[in-house]
Motif scaffolding. Structure first.
Motif, PDB file in Angstrom:
ATOM      1  N   SER A  21      39.991 -36.618  98.094  1.00 30.29           N
ATOM      2  CA  SER A  21      38.933 -35.834  97.444  1.00 30.29           C
ATOM      3  C   SER A  21      39.142 -35.703  95.930  1.00 30.29           C
ATOM      4  CB  SER A  21      38.793 -34.449  98.087  1.00 30.29           C
ATOM      5  OG  SER A  21      39.979 -33.707  97.929  1.00 30.29           O
ATOM      6  N   ASP A  22      40.378 -35.574  95.487  1.00 31.34           N
ATOM      7  CA  ASP A  22      40.630 -35.483  94.041  1.00 31.34           C
ATOM      8  C   ASP A  22      40.232 -36.775  93.334  1.00 31.34           C
ATOM      9  OD1 ASP A  22      42.926 -36.677  95.392  1.00 31.34           O
ATOM     10  OD2 ASP A  22      43.986 -36.564  93.466  1.00 31.34           O
ATOM     11  N   LEU A  23      40.414 -37.907  94.002  1.00 31.39           N
ATOM     12  CA  LEU A  23      40.005 -39.195  93.420  1.00 31.39           C
ATOM     13  C   LEU A  23      38.484 -39.293  93.373  1.00 31.39           C
ATOM     14  CD1 LEU A  23      42.440 -41.622  95.316  1.00 31.39           C
ATOM     15  CD2 LEU A  23      42.835 -40.378  93.178  1.00 31.39           C
ATOM     16  N   GLU A  25      36.287 -37.021  93.195  1.00 30.26           N
ATOM     17  CA  GLU A  25      35.669 -36.090  92.248  1.00 30.26           C
ATOM     18  C   GLU A  25      35.922 -36.471  90.791  1.00 30.26           C
ATOM     19  OE1 GLU A  25      37.315 -32.375  93.560  1.00 30.26           O
ATOM     20  OE2 GLU A  25      36.269 -32.508  95.483  1.00 30.26           O
ATOM     21  N   HIS A  26      36.829 -37.390  90.548  1.00 34.16           N
ATOM     22  CA  HIS A  26      37.173 -37.775  89.179  1.00 34.16           C
ATOM     23  C   HIS A  26      36.028 -38.580  88.558  1.00 34.16           C
ATOM     24  CE1 HIS A  26      39.396 -39.450  85.808  1.00 34.16           C
ATOM     25  NE2 HIS A  26      40.291 -38.488  86.025  1.00 34.16           N
ATOM     26  N   GLU A  27      35.650 -38.238  87.330  1.00 36.21           N
ATOM     27  CA  GLU A  27      34.503 -38.891  86.691  1.00 36.21           C
ATOM     28  C   GLU A  27      34.695 -40.398  86.510  1.00 36.21           C
ATOM     29  OE1 GLU A  27      34.020 -38.385  82.204  1.00 36.21           O
ATOM     30  OE2 GLU A  27      35.275 -36.669  82.712  1.00 36.21           O
ATOM     31  N   THR A  28      35.915 -40.839  86.290  1.00 35.13           N
ATOM     32  CA  THR A  28      36.153 -42.277  86.127  1.00 35.13           C
ATOM     33  C   THR A  28      35.909 -43.016  87.434  1.00 35.13           C
ATOM     34  OG1 THR A  28      37.765 -41.813  84.393  1.00 35.13           O
ATOM     35  CG2 THR A  28      37.824 -44.011  85.372  1.00 35.13           C
ATOM     36  N   VAL A  29      36.359 -42.457  88.533  1.00 32.45           N
ATOM     37  CA  VAL A  29      36.103 -43.068  89.846  1.00 32.45           C
ATOM     38  C   VAL A  29      34.609 -43.010  90.153  1.00 32.45           C
ATOM     39  CG1 VAL A  29      36.585 -42.910  92.319  1.00 32.45           C
ATOM     40  CG2 VAL A  29      38.437 -42.577  90.671  1.00 32.45           C
ATOM     41  N   GLN A  30      33.971 -41.910  89.829  1.00 29.72           N
ATOM     42  CA  GLN A  30      32.523 -41.781  90.026  1.00 29.72           C
ATOM     43  C   GLN A  30      31.752 -42.856  89.251  1.00 29.72           C
ATOM     44  OE1 GLN A  30      30.326 -39.585  91.788  1.00 29.72           O
ATOM     45  NE2 GLN A  30      32.175 -39.205  92.974  1.00 29.72           N
ATOM     46  N   ARG A  70      44.505 -43.777  99.487  1.00 27.84           N
ATOM     47  CA  ARG A  70      44.412 -43.565  98.038  1.00 27.84           C
ATOM     48  C   ARG A  70      44.384 -44.894  97.284  1.00 27.84           C
ATOM     49  NH1 ARG A  70      44.830 -38.464  96.384  1.00 27.84           N
ATOM     50  NH2 ARG A  70      45.723 -38.970  94.340  1.00 27.84           N
ATOM     51  N   LEU A 109      45.470 -42.748  85.055  1.00 23.75           N
ATOM     52  CA  LEU A 109      44.702 -41.562  85.450  1.00 23.75           C
ATOM     53  C   LEU A 109      45.381 -40.684  86.500  1.00 23.75           C
ATOM     54  CD1 LEU A 109      41.211 -43.262  85.728  1.00 23.75           C
ATOM     55  CD2 LEU A 109      42.016 -41.760  83.892  1.00 23.75           C
ATOM     56  N   PHE A 110      46.183 -41.309  87.365  1.00 23.11           N
ATOM     57  CA  PHE A 110      46.762 -40.602  88.506  1.00 23.11           C
ATOM     58  C   PHE A 110      48.237 -40.939  88.640  1.00 23.11           C
ATOM     59  CE2 PHE A 110      42.357 -41.806  89.515  1.00 23.11           C
ATOM     60  CZ  PHE A 110      41.779 -40.549  89.621  1.00 23.11           C
TER      61      PHE A 110
END
Length: 170
Positions: A21-23, A25-30, A70, A109-110
């Motif tokens: 979920s954290d991935l 929600e991240h704008e870059t992944v979006q 992930r 990013l992560f």
């Protein structure tokens, strides 16, 4: 409702969702939603498909399903149209290069484990023969990535064919 191709399950209601979920929600992944992938889907949807099927397979065998999910979500984290890139650059080796680009961006990013990095870097094996998969989960993504790509191309074609056949019979 968040779904993987070929599945009717709402992914937001599954333990799988909590792992990524954290991935998501991240704008870059979006932003992966902007890029077409395998004709009818987006790079975001493709990554979600791969993440889900990696998770399912690894969970069933008691392997590291978290790392598989992930890394699956991050395995194509690059931001250009691959067809335009090949056409403009003349470089025909996008398939060999993009795992490194995705891993570099994901690492920026992560926080990634060694296993997650290996899964991302090796997902195009054997096209990247110098990078043999080190973990079982790295072999799983090799297969699920191709499986999902096939579904993403074939299912829309069958739907289109079915619509044509059903409208012709009227």
């Amino acid at each position: 409702m968040l779904r993987a191709i070929g599945s009717k399950k709402d992914l937001e209601l599954l333990p799988f969702y909590d792992l990524i979920s954290d991935l998501l929600e991240h704008e870059t992944v979006q932003s992966l939603k902007q890029f077409r992938h395998h004709v009818q889907t987006t790079r975001f949807q493709h990554s979600l498909n791969v993440a889900y099927y990696n998770y399912i397979f690894c969970s069933r065998f008691g392997w590291d399903a978290r790392a598989a999910a992930r890394a699956g979500m991050l395995h194509d984290l690059f931001f250009y149209n691959r067809k335009e890139y090949v056409r403009k650059s003349g470089e025909a080796f996008h398939s060999k290069r993009h795992p490194q680009m995705a891993c570099s961006e994901a690492s920026r990013l992560f926080t990634l484990s060694t296993r997650e990095k290996d899964i991302i870097l090796k997902h195009m094996w054997p096209m990247t023969p110098t990078r043999l998969p080190r973990y079982k989960e790295s072999m799983v993504i090799v297969l699920t990535d191709k499986y999902c790509a096939m579904l993403e191309v074939v299912i829309p074609l069958f739907r289109k064919l079915f619509r044509r056949c059903s409208s012709a019979s009227k």
